[in-house]
Scaffold this motif. Structure first.
Motif, PDB file in Angstrom:
ATOM      1  N   GLY A  86       0.851  -1.127  -0.069  1.00 59.15           N
ATOM      2  CA  GLY A  86       0.002  -0.095   0.015  1.00 59.15           C
ATOM      3  C   GLY A  86       0.858   1.333   0.172  1.00 59.15           C
ATOM      4  N   PHE A  87       0.253   2.370  -0.400  1.00 61.31           N
ATOM      5  CA  PHE A  87       0.895   3.728  -0.240  1.00 61.31           C
ATOM      6  C   PHE A  87      -0.030   4.463  -0.020  1.00 61.31           C
ATOM      7  CE2 PHE A  87      -0.204   3.123  -4.670  1.00 61.31           C
ATOM      8  CZ  PHE A  87      -0.509   4.306  -5.152  1.00 61.31           C
ATOM      9  N   SER A  88       0.204   5.834   0.459  1.00 61.44           N
ATOM     10  CA  SER A  88      -0.889   6.813   0.736  1.00 61.44           C
ATOM     11  C   SER A  88      -0.801   8.225   0.231  1.00 61.44           C
ATOM     12  CB  SER A  88      -1.183   6.843   2.431  1.00 61.44           C
ATOM     13  OG  SER A  88       0.043   7.182   3.010  1.00 61.44           O
ATOM     14  N   ALA A  89      -1.814   9.042   0.248  1.00 61.27           N
ATOM     15  CA  ALA A  89      -1.695  10.503   0.191  1.00 61.27           C
ATOM     16  C   ALA A  89      -1.478  10.930  -1.402  1.00 61.27           C
ATOM     17  CB  ALA A  89      -0.454  11.208   1.089  1.00 61.27           C
ATOM     18  N   GLN A  90      -0.334  10.305  -2.121  1.00 60.69           N
ATOM     19  CA  GLN A  90      -0.371  11.075  -3.330  1.00 60.69           C
ATOM     20  C   GLN A  90       0.066   9.730  -4.396  1.00 60.69           C
ATOM     21  OE1 GLN A  90       3.057  13.718  -4.452  1.00 60.69           O
ATOM     22  NE2 GLN A  90       1.409  15.145  -3.782  1.00 60.69           N
ATOM     23  N   PHE A  91      -0.137  10.075  -5.419  1.00 57.91           N
ATOM     24  CA  PHE A  91       0.292   9.139  -6.682  1.00 57.91           C
ATOM     25  C   PHE A  91       0.738  10.010  -7.732  1.00 57.91           C
ATOM     26  CE2 PHE A  91      -0.030   7.715 -10.862  1.00 57.91           C
ATOM     27  CZ  PHE A  91       0.683   6.766 -10.886  1.00 57.91           C
ATOM     28  N   SER A  92       2.082  10.030  -8.497  1.00 60.15           N
ATOM     29  CA  SER A  92       2.464  10.908  -9.396  1.00 60.15           C
ATOM     30  C   SER A  92       3.126  10.242 -10.437  1.00 60.15           C
ATOM     31  CB  SER A  92       3.292  12.237  -8.927  1.00 60.15           C
ATOM     32  OG  SER A  92       4.457  11.835  -8.288  1.00 60.15           O
ATOM     33  N   MET A  93       3.270  10.836 -11.596  1.00 65.00           N
ATOM     34  CA  MET A  93       4.024  10.161 -12.738  1.00 65.00           C
ATOM     35  C   MET A  93       4.243  11.203 -13.815  1.00 65.00           C
ATOM     36  SD  MET A  93       1.686   7.755 -14.845  1.00 65.00           S
ATOM     37  CE  MET A  93       0.259   8.371 -15.936  1.00 65.00           C
ATOM     38  N   LEU A  94       5.475  11.150 -14.555  1.00 63.97           N
ATOM     39  CA  LEU A  94       5.483  11.828 -15.826  1.00 63.97           C
ATOM     40  C   LEU A  94       5.127  11.115 -16.878  1.00 63.97           C
ATOM     41  CD1 LEU A  94       9.201  13.043 -15.744  1.00 63.97           C
ATOM     42  CD2 LEU A  94       6.980  14.203 -14.890  1.00 63.97           C
ATOM     43  N   TYR A  95       4.290  11.539 -17.958  1.00 66.15           N
ATOM     44  CA  TYR A  95       3.804  10.888 -19.115  1.00 66.15           C
ATOM     45  C   TYR A  95       4.190  11.795 -20.426  1.00 66.15           C
ATOM     46  CZ  TYR A  95      -0.101  14.292 -18.939  1.00 66.15           C
ATOM     47  OH  TYR A  95      -0.847  15.571 -18.919  1.00 66.15           O
ATOM     48  N   GLY A  96       4.271  10.964 -21.495  1.00 70.74           N
ATOM     49  CA  GLY A  96       4.518  11.543 -22.810  1.00 70.74           C
ATOM     50  C   GLY A  96       3.820  10.703 -23.885  1.00 70.74           C
ATOM     51  N   ALA A  97       3.336  11.201 -24.829  1.00 71.55           N
ATOM     52  CA  ALA A  97       2.589  11.025 -26.154  1.00 71.55           C
ATOM     53  C   ALA A  97       2.614  11.671 -27.080  1.00 71.55           C
ATOM     54  CB  ALA A  97       1.147  10.184 -25.632  1.00 71.55           C
ATOM     55  N   LEU A  98       2.567  11.153 -28.279  1.00 78.61           N
ATOM     56  CA  LEU A  98       2.159  12.186 -29.377  1.00 78.61           C
ATOM     57  C   LEU A  98       0.625  12.386 -29.638  1.00 78.61           C
ATOM     58  CD1 LEU A  98       4.415  10.204 -32.117  1.00 78.61           C
ATOM     59  CD2 LEU A  98       5.044  12.400 -30.999  1.00 78.61           C
ATOM     60  N   VAL A  99      -0.062  11.660 -29.787  1.00 79.15           N
ATOM     61  CA  VAL A  99      -1.738  11.807 -30.042  1.00 79.15           C
ATOM     62  C   VAL A  99      -2.384  10.519 -29.111  1.00 79.15           C
ATOM     63  CG1 VAL A  99      -3.685  12.169 -31.330  1.00 79.15           C
ATOM     64  CG2 VAL A  99      -1.565  12.945 -32.216  1.00 79.15           C
ATOM     65  N   ALA A 100      -3.006  11.095 -28.071  1.00 77.81           N
ATOM     66  CA  ALA A 100      -3.347   9.928 -27.009  1.00 77.81           C
ATOM     67  C   ALA A 100      -4.335  10.717 -26.025  1.00 77.81           C
ATOM     68  CB  ALA A 100      -2.445   9.366 -26.318  1.00 77.81           C
ATOM     69  N   SER A 101      -5.102   9.871 -25.389  1.00 69.22           N
ATOM     70  CA  SER A 101      -5.858  10.123 -24.332  1.00 69.22           C
ATOM     71  C   SER A 101      -6.160   8.964 -23.340  1.00 69.22           C
ATOM     72  CB  SER A 101      -7.439  10.633 -24.878  1.00 69.22           C
ATOM     73  OG  SER A 101      -7.982   9.470 -25.207  1.00 69.22           O
ATOM     74  N   GLY A 102      -6.342   9.190 -22.085  1.00 67.65           N
ATOM     75  CA  GLY A 102      -6.460   8.026 -21.026  1.00 67.65           C
ATOM     76  C   GLY A 102      -6.672   8.678 -19.611  1.00 67.65           C
ATOM     77  N   THR A 103      -6.979   7.934 -18.869  1.00 69.56           N
ATOM     78  CA  THR A 103      -7.301   8.219 -17.236  1.00 69.56           C
ATOM     79  C   THR A 103      -6.042   7.375 -16.520  1.00 69.56           C
ATOM     80  OG1 THR A 103      -9.052   6.409 -17.254  1.00 69.56           O
ATOM     81  CG2 THR A 103      -9.607   8.518 -17.906  1.00 69.56           C
ATOM     82  N   VAL A 104      -5.985   7.971 -15.355  1.00 66.08           N
ATOM     83  CA  VAL A 104      -5.066   7.363 -14.373  1.00 66.08           C
ATOM     84  C   VAL A 104      -6.243   7.260 -13.132  1.00 66.08           C
ATOM     85  CG1 VAL A 104      -3.231   7.358 -12.836  1.00 66.08           C
ATOM     86  CG2 VAL A 104      -3.068   8.367 -15.311  1.00 66.08           C
ATOM     87  N   GLN A 105      -6.049   5.880 -12.516  1.00 68.50           N
ATOM     88  CA  GLN A 105      -7.057   5.773 -11.226  1.00 68.50           C
ATOM     89  C   GLN A 105      -6.400   5.056 -10.374  1.00 68.50           C
ATOM     90  OE1 GLN A 105     -10.153   3.816 -13.567  1.00 68.50           O
ATOM     91  NE2 GLN A 105     -11.633   5.545 -13.225  1.00 68.50           N
ATOM     92  N   VAL A 106      -6.676   5.375  -8.988  1.00 69.95           N
ATOM     93  CA  VAL A 106      -6.140   4.712  -7.657  1.00 69.95           C
ATOM     94  C   VAL A 106      -7.097   4.002  -7.048  1.00 69.95           C
ATOM     95  CG1 VAL A 106      -4.562   5.294  -5.527  1.00 69.95           C
ATOM     96  CG2 VAL A 106      -4.061   6.490  -8.013  1.00 69.95           C
ATOM     97  N   PHE A 107      -6.807   2.683  -6.677  1.00 68.58           N
ATOM     98  CA  PHE A 107      -7.851   2.173  -5.871  1.00 68.58           C
ATOM     99  C   PHE A 107      -7.410   1.497  -4.689  1.00 68.58           C
ATOM    100  CE2 PHE A 107      -9.005   1.738 -10.394  1.00 68.58           C
ATOM    101  CZ  PHE A 107     -10.400   1.804 -10.428  1.00 68.58           C
ATOM    102  N   ASP A 108      -8.308   1.335  -3.451  1.00 72.81           N
ATOM    103  CA  ASP A 108      -7.826   0.943  -2.143  1.00 72.81           C
ATOM    104  C   ASP A 108      -7.763  -0.536  -2.543  1.00 72.81           C
ATOM    105  OD1 ASP A 108     -10.462   0.212  -2.308  1.00 72.81           O
ATOM    106  OD2 ASP A 108     -10.881   0.629  -0.285  1.00 72.81           O
ATOM    107  N   GLY A 109      -8.239  -1.237  -3.669  1.00 79.35           N
ATOM    108  CA  GLY A 109      -8.215  -2.818  -3.533  1.00 79.35           C
ATOM    109  C   GLY A 109      -6.942  -3.095  -4.598  1.00 79.35           C
ATOM    110  N   LEU A 110      -6.725  -4.256  -4.630  1.00 76.25           N
ATOM    111  CA  LEU A 110      -5.785  -5.008  -5.634  1.00 76.25           C
ATOM    112  C   LEU A 110      -6.448  -5.036  -6.878  1.00 76.25           C
ATOM    113  CD1 LEU A 110      -4.168  -7.842  -3.453  1.00 76.25           C
ATOM    114  CD2 LEU A 110      -3.063  -5.578  -4.208  1.00 76.25           C
ATOM    115  N   ASP A 111      -5.809  -5.123  -8.161  1.00 73.89           N
ATOM    116  CA  ASP A 111      -6.203  -5.574  -9.274  1.00 73.89           C
ATOM    117  C   ASP A 111      -6.980  -4.351  -9.972  1.00 73.89           C
ATOM    118  OD1 ASP A 111      -4.941  -7.848  -8.941  1.00 73.89           O
ATOM    119  OD2 ASP A 111      -6.812  -8.809  -8.224  1.00 73.89           O
ATOM    120  N   GLY A 112      -6.972  -3.276  -9.384  1.00 76.50           N
ATOM    121  CA  GLY A 112      -7.759  -2.094  -9.946  1.00 76.50           C
ATOM    122  C   GLY A 112      -9.192  -2.086  -9.818  1.00 76.50           C
ATOM    123  N   GLN A 113      -9.252  -2.765  -8.400  1.00 81.46           N
ATOM    124  CA  GLN A 113     -10.693  -2.919  -8.112  1.00 81.46           C
ATOM    125  C   GLN A 113     -10.879  -2.215  -6.627  1.00 81.46           C
ATOM    126  OE1 GLN A 113     -12.238  -6.702  -8.340  1.00 81.46           O
ATOM    127  NE2 GLN A 113     -10.864  -7.173 -10.133  1.00 81.46           N
ATOM    128  N   GLY A 114     -12.116  -2.341  -6.065  1.00 85.89           N
ATOM    129  CA  GLY A 114     -12.552  -1.566  -4.648  1.00 85.89           C
ATOM    130  C   GLY A 114     -12.741  -0.137  -4.997  1.00 85.89           C
TER     131      GLY A 114
END
Length: 207
Positions: A86-114
């Motif tokens: 686990g980790f708390s308080a904050q998530f951050s990252m750098l990202y780069g792309a030419l033409v793209a769209s997306g989302t970043v989500q943080v969950f309290d459960g494993l496997d991108g769930q919860g």
């Protein structure tokens, strides 16, 4: 996680070499790649079409993570990783792309769930200009945005969804700067040695 210690060229973080395996488990769509830019650290021996100009960002980069996996039929995929401790308080990252769209989500459960603790959108970054000649580089990514999510609670997984084989991700930080970041491979042993030395000194001062 800065992906500087990954093998040359392209490496599947799910089934190949994962230098962060003690803390992070990659479930899908995660590849580490090294830069193909001749002026990058390592001399551009890799296959990744990205780099960072040290005069702009303070340092160059040899490695990054590429989101690349099964296509959902609309040109998108999901990169998911677990942080069992686990980790708390904050998530951050750098990202780069030419033409793209997306989302970043943080969950309290494993496997991108919860419970969803926080999220934000990410998109393509500015066109890349050769720092030496000023020419437009139509294939390379060299401009990086920062995605930061502040949240309450304890997170155990991250899901990044969006344009397949478009996003390069780097300098992933789990927790606030100065507390909660993942140690780079090799630094854990040094930290433990330092703690042992401090404990020995404390004992030696006792009468």
């Amino acid at each position: 996680m800065d992906f500087e210690s990954v093998p040359t060229a392209t490496n599947h973080l799910v089934s190949g070499s994962n230098p962060y395996a003690a803390e992070v488990q990659f479930l899908r769509s995660a590849y580490s790649v090294t830069s193909a830019w001749p002026g990058s650290p390592g001399g551009g021996a890799g296959s990744g079409l990205f780099f960072r100009d040290p005069t702009v960002y303070g340092s160059g980069t040899r490695g990054a993570m590429l989101m690349w996996g099964d296509d959902d039929g609309q040109g998108n995929t999901s990169l998911v990783f677990n942080v069992a401790g686990g980790f708390s308080a904050q998530f951050s990252m750098l990202y780069g792309a030419l033409v793209a769209s997306g989302t970043v989500q943080v969950f309290d459960g494993l496997d991108g769930q919860g419970q969803l603790l926080g999220g934000r959108d990410i998109s393509g970054t500015a066109p890349c200009i050769d720092p030496k000649t000023g020419a437009l580089l139509s294939d390379f990514v060299c401009n990086w945005g920062k995605a930061e999510i502040n949240f309450s609670g304890t997170a155990h997984s991250v899901r990044i969804f969006g344009s397949n084989a478009a996003f390069f991700l780097d300098d992933v930080q789990l927790g606030q700067a100065g507390g909660g970041t993942l140690p780079e491979p090799g630094s854990m042993a040094l930290s433990l040695a330092a703690l042992g030395l401090m404990a020995w000194r404390a004992r030696s001062r006792k009468p």
